[in-house]
Write a protein that holds these residues in place. Structure first.
Motif, PDB file in Angstrom:
ATOM      1  N   PRO A 257      33.381  24.728  39.184  1.00 45.89           N
ATOM      2  CA  PRO A 257      32.115  25.215  38.634  1.00 45.89           C
ATOM      3  C   PRO A 257      31.725  26.619  39.080  1.00 45.89           C
ATOM      4  CG  PRO A 257      31.730  23.521  40.270  1.00 45.89           C
ATOM      5  CD  PRO A 257      33.206  23.577  40.063  1.00 45.89           C
ATOM      6  N   ILE A 258      32.425  27.217  40.078  1.00 47.33           N
ATOM      7  CA  ILE A 258      32.028  28.577  40.425  1.00 47.33           C
ATOM      8  C   ILE A 258      32.944  29.607  39.779  1.00 47.33           C
ATOM      9  CG2 ILE A 258      30.764  28.103  42.565  1.00 47.33           C
ATOM     10  CD1 ILE A 258      33.357  28.831  44.075  1.00 47.33           C
ATOM     11  N   ASN A 259      33.888  29.118  38.959  1.00 46.95           N
ATOM     12  CA  ASN A 259      34.765  30.024  38.245  1.00 46.95           C
ATOM     13  C   ASN A 259      34.179  30.312  36.854  1.00 46.95           C
ATOM     14  OD1 ASN A 259      36.895  31.035  36.620  1.00 46.95           O
ATOM     15  ND2 ASN A 259      38.342  30.285  38.147  1.00 46.95           N
ATOM     16  N   PRO A 260      33.957  31.586  36.518  1.00 48.39           N
ATOM     17  CA  PRO A 260      33.291  31.919  35.248  1.00 48.39           C
ATOM     18  C   PRO A 260      33.988  31.388  33.992  1.00 48.39           C
ATOM     19  CG  PRO A 260      33.388  33.841  36.656  1.00 48.39           C
ATOM     20  CD  PRO A 260      34.184  32.771  37.343  1.00 48.39           C
ATOM     21  N   ASN A 261      35.266  31.058  34.080  1.00 44.75           N
ATOM     22  CA  ASN A 261      35.940  30.518  32.897  1.00 44.75           C
ATOM     23  C   ASN A 261      35.709  29.032  32.716  1.00 44.75           C
ATOM     24  OD1 ASN A 261      37.104  32.872  32.019  1.00 44.75           O
ATOM     25  ND2 ASN A 261      38.787  32.680  33.479  1.00 44.75           N
TER      26      ASN A 261
ATOM     27  N   ARG B 269      26.875  30.683  32.519  1.00 51.81           N
ATOM     28  CA  ARG B 269      27.412  31.114  31.223  1.00 51.81           C
ATOM     29  C   ARG B 269      26.444  30.678  30.118  1.00 51.81           C
ATOM     30  NH1 ARG B 269      29.187  26.972  28.149  1.00 51.81           N
ATOM     31  NH2 ARG B 269      29.449  24.960  29.164  1.00 51.81           N
ATOM     32  N   PRO B 270      26.435  31.415  28.995  1.00 49.64           N
ATOM     33  CA  PRO B 270      25.600  30.983  27.873  1.00 49.64           C
ATOM     34  C   PRO B 270      26.058  29.616  27.374  1.00 49.64           C
ATOM     35  CG  PRO B 270      26.457  33.198  27.499  1.00 49.64           C
ATOM     36  CD  PRO B 270      27.144  32.669  28.711  1.00 49.64           C
ATOM     37  N   ALA B 271      25.125  28.821  26.910  1.00 51.66           N
ATOM     38  CA  ALA B 271      25.479  27.465  26.484  1.00 51.66           C
ATOM     39  C   ALA B 271      24.698  27.089  25.240  1.00 51.66           C
ATOM     40  CB  ALA B 271      25.204  26.467  27.612  1.00 51.66           C
ATOM     41  N   GLU B 272      25.190  27.485  24.099  1.00 49.61           N
ATOM     42  CA  GLU B 272      24.555  27.130  22.836  1.00 49.61           C
ATOM     43  C   GLU B 272      24.716  25.637  22.579  1.00 49.61           C
ATOM     44  OE1 GLU B 272      24.866  28.919  18.397  1.00 49.61           O
ATOM     45  OE2 GLU B 272      26.717  28.199  19.294  1.00 49.61           O
ATOM     46  N   THR B 273      23.616  24.962  22.266  1.00 51.66           N
ATOM     47  CA  THR B 273      23.712  23.518  22.024  1.00 51.66           C
ATOM     48  C   THR B 273      23.881  23.231  20.530  1.00 51.66           C
ATOM     49  OG1 THR B 273      21.355  23.229  21.707  1.00 51.66           O
ATOM     50  CG2 THR B 273      22.180  23.060  23.963  1.00 51.66           C
ATOM     51  N   LEU B 274      24.119  21.971  20.243  1.00 51.49           N
ATOM     52  CA  LEU B 274      24.311  21.540  18.855  1.00 51.49           C
ATOM     53  C   LEU B 274      23.065  21.837  18.010  1.00 51.49           C
ATOM     54  CD1 LEU B 274      26.269  20.246  16.978  1.00 51.49           C
ATOM     55  CD2 LEU B 274      25.461  18.006  17.671  1.00 51.49           C
ATOM     56  N   ALA B 275      21.886  21.516  18.572  1.00 47.58           N
ATOM     57  CA  ALA B 275      20.648  21.748  17.814  1.00 47.58           C
ATOM     58  C   ALA B 275      20.449  23.239  17.537  1.00 47.58           C
ATOM     59  CB  ALA B 275      19.458  21.173  18.572  1.00 47.58           C
ATOM     60  N   VAL B 276      20.711  24.074  18.540  1.00 48.86           N
ATOM     61  CA  VAL B 276      20.575  25.512  18.356  1.00 48.86           C
ATOM     62  C   VAL B 276      21.588  26.011  17.322  1.00 48.86           C
ATOM     63  CG1 VAL B 276      20.851  27.765  19.480  1.00 48.86           C
ATOM     64  CG2 VAL B 276      19.638  25.927  20.655  1.00 48.86           C
ATOM     65  N   TYR B 277      22.780  25.436  17.369  1.00 50.19           N
ATOM     66  CA  TYR B 277      23.837  25.832  16.434  1.00 50.19           C
ATOM     67  C   TYR B 277      23.422  25.527  14.994  1.00 50.19           C
ATOM     68  CZ  TYR B 277      28.623  26.358  14.643  1.00 50.19           C
ATOM     69  OH  TYR B 277      29.728  26.761  13.957  1.00 50.19           O
ATOM     70  N   ILE B 278      22.791  24.377  14.792  1.00 52.62           N
ATOM     71  CA  ILE B 278      22.328  24.034  13.442  1.00 52.62           C
ATOM     72  C   ILE B 278      21.325  25.072  12.956  1.00 52.62           C
ATOM     73  CG2 ILE B 278      21.008  22.347  12.087  1.00 52.62           C
ATOM     74  CD1 ILE B 278      22.202  20.171  13.820  1.00 52.62           C
ATOM     75  N   TRP B 279      20.432  25.448  13.841  1.00 52.13           N
ATOM     76  CA  TRP B 279      19.450  26.464  13.477  1.00 52.13           C
ATOM     77  C   TRP B 279      20.148  27.787  13.147  1.00 52.13           C
ATOM     78  CZ3 TRP B 279      17.875  31.140  15.842  1.00 52.13           C
ATOM     79  CH2 TRP B 279      16.746  31.718  15.249  1.00 52.13           C
ATOM     80  N   LYS B 280      21.083  28.182  14.020  1.00 56.42           N
ATOM     81  CA  LYS B 280      21.713  29.483  13.858  1.00 56.42           C
ATOM     82  C   LYS B 280      22.567  29.537  12.594  1.00 56.42           C
ATOM     83  CE  LYS B 280      25.252  31.173  16.081  1.00 56.42           C
ATOM     84  NZ  LYS B 280      26.168  31.509  17.189  1.00 56.42           N
TER      85      LYS B 280
END
Lengths: 296, 300
Positions: free
Chosen positions: A227-231, A238-249
């Motif tokens: 969890p401390i590795n950026p990949n 890190r940015p974390a777009e969720t499913l609900a946000v994705y539907i909106w976008k």
């Protein structure tokens, strides 16, 4: 004497019509969502990454992010919410302090979620320099979830019978021993039902996440679980777009040629998951009720 | 079960109390922090950029990025405020009668259907995420309005209809709870006087439940006012006064949603958006106060 009876009949028919319309509307709504998304309800769609400007992308990372955010939010908000519930039900004496907590809880729970999101943008994203990140999103969701969690906890703790509390004190237990070893275990069913129900709400939330968890997700390498590795998909900054946000976008931008199909599929998946939370909570509630009342 | 030395027990007991206290206090701290920070950001439009509150609240020219040579940024937001008011008030006007009727149906007319069908249905309505409502609005409602009523479809009307459905469960379940909580004696008294069921509902149940129904309506209104994404998806997002049901317009939440990411922190535009957020916060606080006052009037 005749007229009132006629009115009564008319009213009864009216109420039946309203109820009928409402129920059929819901059936239609859910049927429509599932029907539209039927082609996307396959493993490929829910596990692969979206494609940019190209057909055939899935929702894997978004789904993963939604789950991650849900878990992190619960890990943070459950202990605090339950603690606050314990305080309100067991320690707080009626007075200024408990009244202030109560008013704060009510205020917090009726704030528009976009306001909570903006607060997260201000504090976690900008002031703490965490950027659009998983952790910023989880903390914004925590703010949304805390008042609900506190109220659910307070209610389930209060509904624990006084007798077993007194029995515990009579055995010489301290107050905290009574709370942690007697009251909390008895309140657990209520707490769990509450947590499952709020999970559905957190999972579908989007407005609070646009400007906290962000509207993008980096390529995730699922073999890297540090969890401390950026990949790593578990890296909290890190940015974390969720499913609900994705539907909106995808509905507002729609860059992929099959945007409509992706949106249809995502809505169906989101609905299925949220409804499952609801059904699980309902099933678990009745199961426990039956077990406790010995109806089984 | 209850082991440990006396000293240890006392320390743990104390620690437990402190833990619970901190958790409770945290709720106050978060609330105060939210109000503080949003206020500071929202007020900088007036304190730092020296814009007038009058211009912000009562004019309709929204050109927050206008060059200084052309007169400087204009932040008139009346159209967004009215947009939010119209969309929520009309949604309530449609939603409240349906919601209250179905609450009456659930409790007074057919308890069995109510418990087995309507109640779960209402809970499922609550569970559907707002972006899903927005998506249905966008893919079904907007084309429908455009085809049958003209215009683009993105409109005040679309916003109202989406919100109507979204707040319906709130109104239904709160009203149903209130009606359920009324003592059975008042119904029996009414029937004993020879009243029909409809007379009882109209003359006894509804008046007695009025404070609770008002609570339901205010809660629905508050939810409609604060809803962001579903409305933003169907309303068209034009900074104009809502003069027609078929015309695209904006609400407070939709303009914040649309523009917050496009603006530079510290610019007048950005500050004005935070002022809108502050306004939203104050309005929702207003709703909470109204709810407290309405709740106090309850008889049963």
């Amino acid at each position: 004497m005749r007229k009132p009876r006629v009115y009564d009949e008319i009213a009864t028919i009216y109420f039946y019509i309203i109820a009928f319309i409402l129920i059929s509307f819901l059936v239609l709504l859910i049927g429509y969502i599932l029907y539209q998304g039927r082609e996307s309800l396959n493993l490929n769609f829910i596990t692969t990454a979206p494609k940019f400007m190209e057909k055939g992308g899935g929702i894997g990372p978004q789904l993963f992010n939604s789950l991650m955010l849900l878990i992190v939010t619960l890990v943070i908000s459950a202990p605090i919410g339950i603690g606050a519930g314990i305080f309100m039900s067991e320690y707080a004496k009626p007075g200024f302090l408990s009244e202030t907590i109560r008013i704060s809880t009510e205020t917090l729970s009726s704030l528009p979620s976009i306001v909570v999101g903006l607060f997260g943008l201000l504090i976690f994203v900008n002031m703490f320099h965490w950027g659009y990140s998983l952790i910023s999103g989880a903390l914004a969701l925590t703010v949304l979830n805390l008042p609900v969690m506190a109220r659910v906890s307070e209610d389930s703790i209060k509904s624990v019978s006084k007798n077993i509390k007194e029995a515990s004190f009579a055995l010489g237990a301290t107050k905290w021993q009574t709370i942690s070893k007697v009251i909390l275990p008895s309140a657990l069913p209520g707490l769990i039902t509450g947590i499952i129900l709020t999970s559905g709400r957190i999972f579908g939330e989007a407005a609070a996440l646009l400007y906290t968890a962000g509207m993008s997700t980096p390529p995730l390498n699922f073999t890297n679980i540090n969890p401390i590795n950026p990949n790593s998909p578990f890296y909290p900054f890190r940015p974390a777009e969720t499913l609900a946000v994705y539907i909106w976008k995808i509905n507002s931008e729609g860059l992929a040629p099959d945007a409509r199909k992706i949106a249809d599929g995502s809505a169906a998946v989101l609905l299925i998951i949220v409804l499952s939370f609801n059904l699980i909570a309902r099933w678990y509630g009745t199961y426990l009720y039956k077990r406790m009342t010995g109806e089984k | 079960m209850f082991q440990g030395s006396d000293k240890n027990r006392k320390i743990i007991d104390k620690a437990g109390k402190v833990y619970a206290f901190i958790c409770g206090a945290l709720l106050i701290i978060i609330t105060v922090t939210i109000f503080y920070f949003i206020s500071v950001k929202g007020l900088s439009t007036f304190l730092i950029d020296k814009k007038s509150i009058k211009e912000f609240l009562f004019t309709t020219l929204w050109k927050p990025d206008r060059e200084n040579s052309l007169g400087g940024p204009a932040i008139g937001s009346l159209q967004f405020i009215l947009g939010s008011v119209f969309v929520s008030v009309f949604a309530i006007i449609i939603s409240a009668p349906i919601g209250i009727s179905s609450a009456i149906f659930m409790v007074e007319i057919a308890q069995k259907i109510g418990r087995k069908l309507l109640q779960p249905a209402i809970e499922i309505f609550v569970g559907i995420p707002s972006v899903v409502y927005g998506w249905i609005g966008l893919t079904v409602l907007v084309p429908f309005i455009s085809k049958h009523f003209g215009g683009l479809g993105f409109s005040l009307l679309a916003g109202i209809l989406v919100l109507t459905i979204m707040i319906l469960p709130t109104i239904t379940s709160v009203s149903a709870d209130t009606i359920k909580a009324l003592p059975w004696e008042i119904r029996e008294a009414s029937y004993a006087l020879g009243a029909t069921r409809w007379q009882t509902i109209r003359r006894v149940i509804l008046p007695a439940a009025t404070p609770g129904i008002l609570t339901a309506i205010v809660l629905g209104l508050a939810r409609a006012f604060g809803e962001a994404l579903a409305v933003q998806m169907v309303i068209g997002n034009r900074p104009v006064l809502p003069l027609s049901f078929l015309q695209p317009m904006s609400t407070i939440t939709s303009v914040i949603t649309m523009d917050m990411a496009n603006t530079v922190a510290g610019s007048v535009w950005n500050d004005a958006l935070w002022s809108l957020a502050l306004l939203l916060l104050l309005i929702s606080l207003g709703f909470i106060i109204i709810l407290k006052l309405v709740g106090r009037r309850r008889i049963y």
